[in-house]
Design a protein around this motif. Structure first.
Motif: not given
Length: 118
Positions: A41-43, A60-63, A79-89, A95-105
Motif C-alpha cells: 500500500l502507498v499513501t 491509501t492506494v494499492p501500489q 477509482t472507487r474512492l471510499i471514506a471509512r470512519p475510525w476511532e481508537n483509544e 481519537r477519531s477521524g476518516i480514512a480515505f482509500r481508492a482502488d486506483a489513480v
C-alpha cells in the motif's frame, strides 16, 4: 465496518505530495499490505476541490493502482474512492477521524498554466 462511497463527479483532484510507502510499523519500517490482494500500500496526498471547498486528503492506494511519475500539480481521477470512519483509544485519549482509500489513480490532464507569463 462501514464504508461510505465518495462521489468524485465534478471534483478537481490534484496531487499534493508524491506517493510514499504506507508503513504498518514505523519503528521497523514494515510496509502495510492490502489484506485482500497482498499488494503493498502507498499513501498519496491530494487536493480535493468540490462544492467550493478544498481539502487535502491522505489516501491509501494499492501500489499497482499508482501510475509511475506522479508528481505534485498533476490532475488525477480516483477509482472507487471510499471514506471509512475510525476511532481508537491510546493512553486514555480517544481519537477519531476518516480514512480515505481508492482502488486506483489515473492521470487526467496537465495542470492549466493560464494567467502565467513566461
Amino acid at each position: 465496518m462501514r464504508f461510505i462511497p465518495v462521489d468524485t463527479t465534478g471534483a478537481l483532484v490534484m496531487v499534493a505530495q508524491p506517493p510514499r510507502p504506507k508503513l504498518k510499523n514505523r519503528q521497523t519500517g514494515e510496509m502495510a499490505m492490502d489484506a485482500e490482494t497482498g499488494a503493498p500500500l502507498v499513501t498519496l496526498d491530494v487536493t480535493f476541490v468540490a462544492n467550493g471547498e478544498a481539502d487535502i486528503l491522505s489516501l491509501t492506494v494499492p501500489q499497482p493502482g499508482i501510475p509511475e511519475g506522479l508528481a505534485p500539480g498533476m490532475l488525477v481521477s480516483l477509482t472507487r474512492l471510499i471514506a471509512r470512519p475510525w476511532e481508537n483509544e491510546f493512553n486514555g485519549q480517544r481519537r477519531s477521524g476518516i480514512a480515505f482509500r481508492a482502488d486506483a489513480v489515473t492521470v487526467t490532464a496537465a495542470p492549466s498554466l493560464a494567467g502565467t507569463s513566461a
